[in-house]
Design an enzyme around this catalytic site. Structure first.
Site, mmCIF file in Angstrom:
data_model
loop_
_atom_site.group_PDB
_atom_site.id
_atom_site.type_symbol
_atom_site.label_atom_id
_atom_site.label_comp_id
_atom_site.label_asym_id
_atom_site.label_seq_id
_atom_site.Cartn_x
_atom_site.Cartn_y
_atom_site.Cartn_z
ATOM 1 N N HIS A 1 0.878 -1.171 0.000
ATOM 2 C CA HIS A 1 0.000 0.000 0.000
ATOM 3 C C HIS A 1 0.920 1.226 0.000
ATOM 4 O O HIS A 1 2.029 1.178 0.545
ATOM 5 C CB HIS A 1 -0.825 -0.053 1.286
ATOM 6 C CG HIS A 1 -1.891 0.984 1.413
ATOM 7 N ND1 HIS A 1 -1.629 2.278 1.772
ATOM 8 C CD2 HIS A 1 -3.240 0.901 1.250
ATOM 9 C CE1 HIS A 1 -2.777 2.951 1.830
ATOM 10 N NE2 HIS A 1 -3.759 2.151 1.510
ATOM 11 N N ASP B 1 2.753 -4.843 8.043
ATOM 12 C CA ASP B 1 1.553 -4.027 7.867
ATOM 13 C C ASP B 1 0.359 -4.978 7.942
ATOM 14 O O ASP B 1 0.041 -5.674 6.977
ATOM 15 C CB ASP B 1 1.623 -3.302 6.519
ATOM 16 C CG ASP B 1 0.314 -2.581 6.173
ATOM 17 O OD1 ASP B 1 -0.674 -2.737 6.923
ATOM 18 O OD2 ASP B 1 0.289 -1.879 5.152
ATOM 19 N N GLN C 1 -4.767 -5.341 6.677
ATOM 20 C CA GLN C 1 -5.765 -6.219 6.066
ATOM 21 C C GLN C 1 -5.865 -7.569 6.750
ATOM 22 O O GLN C 1 -6.729 -8.363 6.416
ATOM 23 C CB GLN C 1 -5.445 -6.438 4.579
ATOM 24 C CG GLN C 1 -5.631 -5.207 3.729
ATOM 25 C CD GLN C 1 -7.069 -4.710 3.714
ATOM 26 O OE1 GLN C 1 -8.015 -5.469 3.919
ATOM 27 N NE2 GLN C 1 -7.237 -3.421 3.509
ATOM 28 N N LYS D 1 -10.533 -0.782 10.259
ATOM 29 C CA LYS D 1 -10.645 -2.025 9.485
ATOM 30 C C LYS D 1 -10.914 -3.206 10.410
ATOM 31 O O LYS D 1 -10.965 -4.349 9.984
ATOM 32 C CB LYS D 1 -9.363 -2.254 8.683
ATOM 33 C CG LYS D 1 -9.137 -1.165 7.622
ATOM 34 C CD LYS D 1 -7.944 -1.468 6.769
ATOM 35 C CE LYS D 1 -7.400 -0.246 6.072
ATOM 36 N NZ LYS D 1 -8.083 0.054 4.814
ATOM 37 N N CYS E 1 -4.711 2.493 -3.646
ATOM 38 C CA CYS E 1 -3.468 2.992 -3.047
ATOM 39 C C CYS E 1 -2.325 2.020 -3.296
ATOM 40 O O CYS E 1 -1.472 1.806 -2.419
ATOM 41 C CB CYS E 1 -3.621 3.260 -1.556
ATOM 42 S SG CYS E 1 -4.823 4.539 -1.191
HETATM 43 C C1 LIG Z 1 -2.517 -2.904 3.516
HETATM 44 C C2 LIG Z 1 -2.856 -1.520 3.956
HETATM 45 N N1 LIG Z 1 -1.911 -0.746 4.502
HETATM 46 C C3 LIG Z 1 -2.169 0.485 4.932
HETATM 47 C C4 LIG Z 1 -3.425 1.041 4.819
HETATM 48 C C5 LIG Z 1 -3.658 2.437 5.306
HETATM 49 O O1 LIG Z 1 -4.510 2.446 6.389
HETATM 50 P P1 LIG Z 1 -5.023 3.816 7.007
HETATM 51 O O2 LIG Z 1 -5.538 4.624 5.862
HETATM 52 O O3 LIG Z 1 -6.105 3.395 7.945
HETATM 53 O O4 LIG Z 1 -3.878 4.468 7.690
HETATM 54 C C6 LIG Z 1 -4.448 0.291 4.253
HETATM 55 C C7 LIG Z 1 -5.785 0.861 4.081
HETATM 56 O O5 LIG Z 1 -6.351 0.890 3.014
HETATM 57 C C8 LIG Z 1 -4.149 -1.023 3.809
HETATM 58 O O6 LIG Z 1 -5.095 -1.779 3.248
#
Ligand SMILES: Cc1ncc(COP(=O)(O)O)c(C=O)c1O
Lengths: 165, 416
Positions: B133, B210, B213, B236, B374
């Protein structure tokens, strides 16, 4: 809400068989437009006679709304001068952003097919991308013309001028 | 993901209707149609338990935390720190000193990049994967720009799986940290994080996982995973937005300098210098998102009552069903066909741009994400401008899938 209000036959047709698709080479001015959120990306190239659009093409890739809008736009503005284009764009913009229950726009011809996006605010920028790009191309030419005396050659390099995000 | 082997064969059937009844939003309609919410990967909906915990706090217990001597402030502090303890237990951390509240995954990664990252210099390397991401790309790019370190990217294959051998080969004695997703939000791929962590450790690199998900779809135990940092977002995980967690090993967090300065993160302040508070508050400058933390604490409590293993088994069965159903739709192509996937299906349809697909589905009451998720490098790798993505949560059901499939068939008709 009927989907047919958004995806009218005119739009589906122009998406499948975009008119004036491609690139004018040489051209008098050009601009790139992109919508980073959607990945819509297009280039508009113009040949001008004074400030009248003698010919216009577009190429790129995008959703049906942005492709059909660009295609319909190229048909509509061919032969118009800049003032007429601005006036038309103002009316197209009003049609795209009117309240969902506003009466259908009049006098826009085929461009009226785009008015369905008013029910999908997230898609308005898809429909307006080509118009922003055309404006940028015209402004680009005006800048070039101002910066270089009369008769000087124009720099037709596309400018990455617009982003609708 | 393979459902946990430990689930007894005689486990009671998953009561999806009962779970759904806990989510008020699922009873709403969209353009007159039943809402089929299939965008849980972007943000999950909230159960009553969370809505009510936040409401109760706002009505009866709000005051600033760690400050007042009066009872109400103590109540707020207890609820806030109580939530931290719930999160600690949920992820199996050794101590609540290791559980730092942030705004979410993005802020957690930025915190590590800016605080821990200060020790990097030219010649140091950071390893990520092609599937990250943007939140796990850009903070490292910015760090490299500041420090002269180098960012390396491990490749993926056409199925959307990590090339583990290439990942191993890119690890060198100069690799200071390997930072990677556990489950790809764009492709659904479950990464072999245990192998990746072991390989990184072997060259002396730290690891950041990370878990944005993964956290709501499978049991996480940060100690058994063996990583150094684990990050996720509350929204999430059926909790509020604006709250998330950075878990880090205590010894590591102790060595790291604070990243934001202000109230709460200090012990003493004078014009000749300041001293820092203990963990975890050293990293929590300013008044925190108190109600958010409390809501997130309520979310993990609630999830435990359903049982995360049962949720995982339910989601995996929906994934299998939906994948089979989508394969039958003319012109539809799945993007991301890893053998092991989380409940995420990305796809494109011939001749229909993902955004048109998203709009047509919306008109049918089906909420999917259409875009680059993203993860622009992933889109570039598969040479698509965007994909449509359906993702499932504990409340997703077969009716959602049926509605999705019918809407996709309709989209195919409209455009062909
Ligand atoms: C794998 C992953 N990393 C990071 C993020 C970023 O999360 P946040 O926007 O809640 O900081 C997301 C959210 O879409 C994600 O799916």
């Amino acid at each position: 809400m009927d989907l047919k209000d958004l995806y009218r036959d005119v739009i589906l047709d122009h998406n499948k068989r975009p008119r004036n698709f491609g690139r004018l080479d040489p051209c008098d001015t050009a601009a790139d437009g992109n919508n980073p959120l959607c990945g819509d990306q297009l280039t508009v190239t113009l040949r001008l006679e004074g400030d009248r659009v003698e010919d216009i093409r577009f190429e790129g890739r995008g959703c049906a709304i942005s492709t059909a809008s660009a295609s319909l736009m190229t048909e509509a503005v061919k032969g118009m001068d800049e003032a007429a284009i601005q006036a038309l764009y103002a009316r197209v913009h009003d049609a795209l952003t009117a309240a969902a229950d506003a009466p259908p726009p009049e006098g826009l011809g085929k461009l009226a097919a785009l008015a369905g996006v008013r029910e999908f605010p997230a898609r308005v920028k898809c429909a307006s991308l080509s118009w922003h790009t055309l404006n940028a191309a015209l402004a680009h030419r005006a800048q070039n013309a101002a910066g270089q005396g009369p008769g000087a050659g124009l720099d037709p390099t596309p400018i990455a001028a617009v982003s609708t995000e | 993901m393979t459902p946990p082997a430990s689930a007894p064969a005689s486990a009671p059937a998953y009561d999806v209707a009962g779970v759904r009844s806990q989510f008020p939003v699922l009873a709403t309609t969209v353009r007159g149609k039943r809402l089929a919410f299939l965008d849980t990967a972007a943000s999950a909906q909230r159960p009553l338990a969370v809505i009510e915990a936040v409401d109760r706090y706002e009505r009866t217990s709000h005051a600033n935390v760690h400050r007042g001597v009066y009872q109400l402030s103590q109540k707020a502090t207890d609820a806030f720190e109580g939530a931290r303890e719930k999160l600690r237990r949920f992820i199996g951390a050794a101590s609540s000193r290791e559980v730092i509240f942030t705004r979410g995954t993005t802020e957690s990664i930025n915190l590590v990049a800016q605080s821990w990252g200060r020790r990097l210099g030219p010649g140091d390397e950071i390893l990520i994967t092609w599937m990250e991401h943007h939140a796990n790309i850009v903070p490292w790019q910015m760090l490299c720009e500041r420090t002269g370190a180098t960012l390396k990217v491990a490749p993926i294959d056409r199925r959307g799986e990590l090339d583990l051998e290439a990942f191993r080969a890119l690890l060198t004695p100069r690799t200071r940290i390997a930072s990677f997703i556990q489950i790809s939000n764009a492709l659904g791929t479950v990464l072999p994080v245990r192998e990746m962590i072991a390989a990184a450790k072997a060259v002396g690199a730290l690891t950041l996982v990370d878990g944005a998900q993964a956290i709501s779809h499978q049991r996480i135990d940060v100690q058994s995973l063996g990583c150094d940092f684990y990050v996720f977002s509350g929204h999430k995980l059926y909790g509020p937005t604006g709250i998330g967690v950075l878990w880090g090993r205590e010894a590591l967090l102790r060595e790291m300098p604070p990243w934001q300065g202000g109230g709460d993160m200090i012990r003493t302040v004078s014009f000749s210098g300041s001293t820092w508070n203990d963990l975890p508050w050293k990293f929590e400058a300013g008044t925190p998102h108190i109600s958010g933390a409390i809501g997130l604490g309520a979310a993990v409590d609630w999830l435990e009552t359903i049982g995360i293993d049962a949720v995982q088994a339910h989601e995996q069965s929906l994934l299998t069903q939906a994948t089979a159903a989508l394969r039958e739709i003319p012109g539809l192509r799945l993007i991301g066909e890893a053998a092991d996937k989380g409940p995420v299906i990305s796809f494109v349809m011939d001749g229909v741009h993902p955004h048109d697909l998203g709009t047509i589905l919306d008109a049918e009451g089906v909420a999917v994400r259409a875009g680059h998720h993203c993860a622009m490098p992933v889109m570039a790798f598969f040479d698509v401008p965007a994909t449509a993505r359906a993702s499932f949560g504990c409340y997703s059901d077969e009716a959602d899938i049926a509605q999705l499939v019918a809407a996709l068939r309709h989209a195919h008709e409209v455009f062909n």
